[in-house]
Design an enzyme around this catalytic site. Structure first.
Site, mmCIF file in Angstrom:
data_model
loop_
_atom_site.group_PDB
_atom_site.id
_atom_site.type_symbol
_atom_site.label_atom_id
_atom_site.label_comp_id
_atom_site.label_asym_id
_atom_site.label_seq_id
_atom_site.Cartn_x
_atom_site.Cartn_y
_atom_site.Cartn_z
ATOM 1 N N GLY A 40 0.797 -1.129 0.233
ATOM 2 C CA GLY A 40 0.226 -0.017 -0.144
ATOM 3 C C GLY A 40 0.717 1.267 -0.062
ATOM 4 O O GLY A 40 0.107 2.467 -0.330
ATOM 5 N N ARG B 201 -7.494 4.127 -14.441
ATOM 6 C CA ARG B 201 -7.562 4.740 -13.437
ATOM 7 C C ARG B 201 -7.920 6.215 -13.283
ATOM 8 O O ARG B 201 -8.602 6.655 -12.147
ATOM 9 C CB ARG B 201 -5.921 4.937 -12.846
ATOM 10 N N CYS C 206 -16.591 6.028 -26.576
ATOM 11 C CA CYS C 206 -17.960 6.848 -26.605
ATOM 12 C C CYS C 206 -18.269 7.056 -25.157
ATOM 13 O O CYS C 206 -19.425 6.617 -24.743
ATOM 14 C CB CYS C 206 -18.859 6.101 -27.486
ATOM 15 N N TYR D 202 -1.482 -1.426 -12.041
ATOM 16 C CA TYR D 202 -3.031 -1.053 -12.144
ATOM 17 C C TYR D 202 -3.377 -0.389 -13.442
ATOM 18 O O TYR D 202 -4.188 0.623 -13.657
ATOM 19 C CB TYR D 202 -3.658 -0.328 -10.949
HETATM 20 C C1 LIG Z 1 -3.598 -4.736 -3.512
HETATM 21 C C2 LIG Z 1 -3.106 -5.438 -2.293
HETATM 22 C C3 LIG Z 1 -1.699 -5.098 -2.096
HETATM 23 C C4 LIG Z 1 -0.790 -4.194 -2.807
HETATM 24 O O1 LIG Z 1 -1.146 -2.860 -2.533
HETATM 25 P P1 LIG Z 1 -0.091 -1.663 -3.209
HETATM 26 O O2 LIG Z 1 -0.942 -0.524 -2.884
HETATM 27 O O3 LIG Z 1 -0.317 -2.005 -4.732
HETATM 28 O O4 LIG Z 1 1.141 -1.940 -2.818
HETATM 29 C C5 LIG Z 1 -1.003 -6.094 -1.106
HETATM 30 N N1 LIG Z 1 -1.764 -6.941 -0.361
HETATM 31 C C6 LIG Z 1 -3.090 -6.930 -0.506
HETATM 32 C C7 LIG Z 1 -3.857 -7.912 0.428
HETATM 33 C C8 LIG Z 1 -3.695 -6.503 -1.418
HETATM 34 O O5 LIG Z 1 -5.157 -6.634 -1.746
#
Ligand SMILES: *Cc1c(COP(=O)(O)O)cnc(C)c1O
Length: 423
Positions: A239, A314, A346, A375
């Site tokens: 994350g 995105r 469209c 992504y």
């Molecule tokens: C999406 C996800 C990640 C990775 O998140 P990033 O923001 O791409 O680093 C890691 N663990 C789980 C369980 C996820 O769903």
């Protein structure tokens, strides 16, 4: 930091010019830099130095086989969220012991598939999933190693669609129910408890939510150990955010994130697992597109390009910003003018940027979207019957198509006619 820079007035991926790739594969296309992927993995690895740790790349960010291979060669494991991702990770040569399985809706068939193929651990998200996994494992004469994903109820302060750590989100088991769930887990024949899992969201640009979540995980570790559980692994999820708008964003660095991990859970003697996706792949990729028309509207001008929301969703889905730059370096001193940058699909939602200051551009010019390595291609579709665009991997002065653009025939032949229709 990445390896997309202007050389002799042309944007390059490492030592390859984007005009050369465009001439070879056509536009639009994704291009990834091996050196940037490797660098980002190494930065995380260094950030956790001193801890017993392993990095599981969240392959949902970019699951191209060549990307997986590149990272696996650096020592990355994989975090997978479906049977399909598991199969891809294995096809890329990643052994089961280096794969963790996340996700709220693992099916019986997927459990069977990964237990049969080999897996390091399941990150279990609910009590029903725990019971199902015990049944499947027992029937196979196996025991599944698990963590329980807890929901720490912290605000990740990110876009609502990618925040996962509040109690109203579908993810994980509430902290207050965790001890009970671990007690049940310990009683099930097909389950072996190995640790705790947490993942609070994506594109986090503040470390405080991490500090709160990991502190709660540390407290839970002590409690569960006192309850008699052998908690020796902590999966802290992914994350960490990246700068999408370089001129005014500076998210925390992996080394600072590593410091928070050390301060909150470093004393517990656990093996630390992390699951970064976006930070590894995001700024390791560009989407390159060609200008089709410059259209003068009423009061605003539209730059119509050959990439669309089906290629990079995105902006339409998360109101996301991507820096968009010309492939030919603009001359010093030219005045940028505001443009709406749009695709041919469209829908008005097929808008990449509104009133973006851009140097002069005309039909046939190339533009590059930065931060498109995560992504991007993985979320693409063939909406408007636009074939999936190719992916290219660069390494030094070499490049290779690592997923080809399907022909119209290939795209059409995936549909089949029922026997009652004349062919
Ligand atoms: C999406 C996800 C990640 C990775 O998140 P990033 O923001 O791409 O680093 C890691 N663990 C789980 C369980 C996820 O769903």
């Amino acid at each position: 930091m990445d390896h997309f820079i202007y050389k002799n007035g042309v944007l390059h991926a490492e030592d390859v010019s984007l005009t050369e790739i465009a001439a070879s594969v056509g536009t639009p296309f994704y291009v990834y830099s091996t050196a940037t992927l490797e660098r980002h993995f190494a930065v995380f690895d260094e950030a956790l130095e001193g801890l017993d740790h392993k990095i599981f790349y969240a392959m949902k960010a970019n699951g191209n086989l060549a990307v997986l291979r590149t990272l696996a060669a650096m020592g990355a494991g994989m975090d997978v969220v479906s049977g399909g991702e598991y199969a891809k990770a294995r096809a890329a040569g990643v052994p089961g012991e280096h794969i963790v399985f996340s996700g709220v809706g693992k099916t019986e068939a997927e459990m069977w598939q990964v237990l049969n193929g080999g897996i390091r651990q399941f990150n279990v998200e609910s009590e029903p999933e725990l019971r199902q996994l015990s049944r499947v494992a027992s029937a196979m004469g196996k025991v599944a190693a698990i963590t329980l994903r807890v929901n720490p109820d912290v605000d990740a302060k990110t876009h609502a669609k990618i925040a996962t750590g509040k109690s109203e989100n579908k993810f994980g088991i509430p902290m207050a129910k965790a001890r009970e769930a671990y007690k049940e887990a310990a009683s099930l024949p097909g389950i072996e408890v190995v640790g705790i899992d947490v993942h609070i969201g994506s594109q986090l640009t503040d470390l405080e939510p991490y500090r709160q979540a990991f502190t709660k995980v540390a407290e839970l570790t002590e409690q569960l150990r006192a309850d008699g559980h052998n908690i020796h692994r902590l999966d802290l999820g992914g994350g960490l955010g990246i700068p999408y708008e370089r001129s005014n964003e500076a998210p925390p660095l992996p080394v600072e994130y590593g410091q928070v991990i050390k301060e909150t859970v470093g004393h517990l003697g656990c093996e630390i697992e992390i699951e970064p996706g976006r930070l590894i792949a995001g700024n390791a990729g560009l989407l390159v597109s060609e200008v089709v028309y410059l259209k003068h509207g009423e009061g605003r001008d539209f730059l119509i390009i050959d990439a669309a929301m089906n290629d990079l969703v995105r902006p339409a889905m998360y109101e996301a910003h991507h820096d968009i730059v010309p492939v030919s370096e603009p001359e010093a001193g030219v005045e940028p003018t505001p443009l709406d940058i749009v695709g041919p699909v469209c829908e008005s939602g097929d808008t990449f940027a509104k009133q973006r200051a851009m140097p002069p551009l005309k039909a046939g010019d190339l533009v590059a979207f930065r931060s498109a390595g995560a992504y991007g291609a993985v979320m693409a579709s063939e909406y408007n019957a636009r074939p999936l665009i190719p992916e290219v991997l660069v390494k030094g002065d070499q490049f290779a198509v690592v997923r080809a653009r399907p022909t119209y025939e290939e795209m059409i032949s995936r549909d089949t006619l029922p026997s009652w229709m004349e062919s």
